[in-house]
Design a protein around this motif. Structure first.
Motif, PDB file in Angstrom:
ATOM      1  N   THR A 119       0.839  -1.190   0.000  1.00  0.00           N
ATOM      2  CA  THR A 119       0.000   0.000   0.000  1.00  0.00           C
ATOM      3  C   THR A 119       0.882   1.251   0.000  1.00  0.00           C
ATOM      4  O   THR A 119       1.114   1.863   1.040  1.00  0.00           O
TER       5      THR A 119
ATOM      6  N   GLN B 241      -0.160   7.825  -1.656  1.00  0.00           N
ATOM      7  CA  GLN B 241      -0.837   8.326  -2.845  1.00  0.00           C
ATOM      8  C   GLN B 241       0.148   8.917  -3.847  1.00  0.00           C
ATOM      9  O   GLN B 241      -0.001   8.737  -5.063  1.00  0.00           O
TER      10      GLN B 241
ATOM     11  N   GLN C  43       1.980   5.910  -5.545  1.00  0.00           N
ATOM     12  CA  GLN C  43       1.154   4.835  -6.106  1.00  0.00           C
ATOM     13  C   GLN C  43       1.338   4.689  -7.611  1.00  0.00           C
ATOM     14  O   GLN C  43       1.598   3.588  -8.116  1.00  0.00           O
TER      15      GLN C  43
ATOM     16  N   THR D 123      -3.322  -4.770  -6.325  1.00  0.00           N
ATOM     17  CA  THR D 123      -3.247  -4.271  -4.954  1.00  0.00           C
ATOM     18  C   THR D 123      -2.553  -2.914  -4.887  1.00  0.00           C
ATOM     19  O   THR D 123      -2.893  -2.087  -4.041  1.00  0.00           O
TER      20      THR D 123
ATOM     21  N   GLY E 108      -5.504  -1.033  -3.778  1.00  0.00           N
ATOM     22  CA  GLY E 108      -5.417  -1.378  -2.370  1.00  0.00           C
ATOM     23  C   GLY E 108      -5.800  -2.826  -2.143  1.00  0.00           C
ATOM     24  O   GLY E 108      -5.822  -3.638  -3.079  1.00  0.00           O
ATOM     25  N   PRO E 109      -6.113  -3.218  -0.891  1.00  0.00           N
ATOM     26  CA  PRO E 109      -6.489  -4.610  -0.591  1.00  0.00           C
ATOM     27  C   PRO E 109      -7.586  -5.098  -1.515  1.00  0.00           C
ATOM     28  O   PRO E 109      -8.611  -4.438  -1.699  1.00  0.00           O
TER      29      PRO E 109
ATOM     30  N   TYR F 169       0.977 -10.145  -1.502  1.00  0.00           N
ATOM     31  CA  TYR F 169       0.350  -9.685  -2.734  1.00  0.00           C
ATOM     32  C   TYR F 169      -0.081 -10.842  -3.627  1.00  0.00           C
ATOM     33  O   TYR F 169      -0.623 -10.627  -4.710  1.00  0.00           O
TER      34      TYR F 169
END
Length: 314
Positions: free
Chosen positions: A18, A21, A24, A84, A88-89, A176
């Protein structure tokens, strides 16, 4: 063996990585770039070996077989990694999860056996040069490659089925992709017996193969040191150096994850080390086998010249 699913949760959730931002998009593009370059590099080797008769030796047959395996190996885990990172999750059904577990370990074990076969190929080439082509004829090399695939997919049934038979009370997989250690941490029951069986099956399958590789390279080293000319010794070592680098990278990272009890290791370290053998190793293999190989460079020139001649003729 009964692989009936006794999972108590309807879906697992892959936690994965994770990133913040701000990172990402960068992480997603970085992983995607490595994935696409890995596919391109391994497909390039497969096509080149098929297109150039100068690479029609047993060594390049096994290298192209390894490249074919790497295409599927990295494709088993990277899509869920990208998912992921971007979203995310991510939820995953038990059926998909255990299928991924089985295929990933099947391909990993197959790679172990292929690396052993490639060490045997180098042993015959250096220690039995006069009989090399008869020992590694077309039927023999196909049989060895096929045996590696069949054995890898057969052995992987044991840990996959045992893990699928466990009851799970938790749903968040701290990884992951679906792997043995993070899945066993979610079980409602004691998994000591399962851990012992996994260790015995995977340990014997990979450990014996690794010992065989060390034994074969011990014979290669003795044979090379007996060569009178330094140039001959250097040439012999150069044909083995790429394979030794791949063996060290693959086995070193895999042993770091699969040796020892799963509950005794940090979850973050499992994920980071998994990136080495599941993402970086398939990415580096075509680089290791091509950039340092004069025969591959010459084959690229020949194929390029033929293509150019065809284009000019059109």
């Amino acid at each position: 063996m009964n692989c009936a699913n006794q999972t108590w949760v309807q879906n697992f959730v892959l936690v994965g990585f994770t990133p913040t931002q701000s990172l990402q998009t960068l992480v997603f593009l970085g992983v995607l770039s490595i994935y696409l370059l890995t596919l391109a590099g391994n497909l390039f080797i497969i096509i080149l070996v098929q297109a150039d008769s100068g690479l029609g030796t047993p060594m390049y047959f096994f290298i192209s077989t390894l490249s074919f395996l790497e295409v599927w190996y990295i494709s088993t885990t990277v899509p869920t990694l990208l998912c992921t990172v971007l979203h995310g999750p991510s939820p995953v059904s038990p059926t998909v999860c255990f299928t991924q577990l089985y295929i990933f370990h099947s391909l990993g074990l197959t790679e172990c056996y292929l690396l052993g076969v490639m060490a045997l190929d180098r042993y015959f080439a250096i220690c039995r040069p006069l009989h090399y082509h008869s020992l590694m004829g077309g039927r023999v090399r196909v049989w060895l490659a096929s045996a590696s695939w069949v054995t890898g997919f057969s052995v992987a049934l044991v840990p996959a089925c045992l893990t699928a038979s466990l009851p799970f009370c938790q749903m968040e997989i701290a990884h992951y992709f679906c792997d043995l250690a993070p899945l066993m941490r979610l079980s409602c029951v004691d998994t000591v017996w399962h851990t012992c069986v996994h260790g015995a099956v995977i340990g014997v399958a990979t450990g014996c193969n690794f010992i065989l590789i060390l034994f074969l390279y011990g014979g290669i080293l003795r044979a090379v040191l007996r060569l009178p000319a330094a140039a001959s010794r250097a040439k012999a070592f150069s044909t083995c150096s790429s394979h030794m680098m791949v063996v060290a990278l693959f086995y070193g990272s895999a042993f770091a994850v699969y040796v020892g009890p799963p509950r005794g290791r940090a979850e973050v370290s499992d994920k980071l080390i998994a990136l080495i053998y599941a993402l970086l190793t398939p990415f580096l293999n075509p680089i290791i086998y091509t950039l340092r190989n004069k025969e591959v460079k010459e084959a690229v020139k020949r194929v390029t010249h033929r293509l150019w001649a065809v284009l000019k003729g059109c």
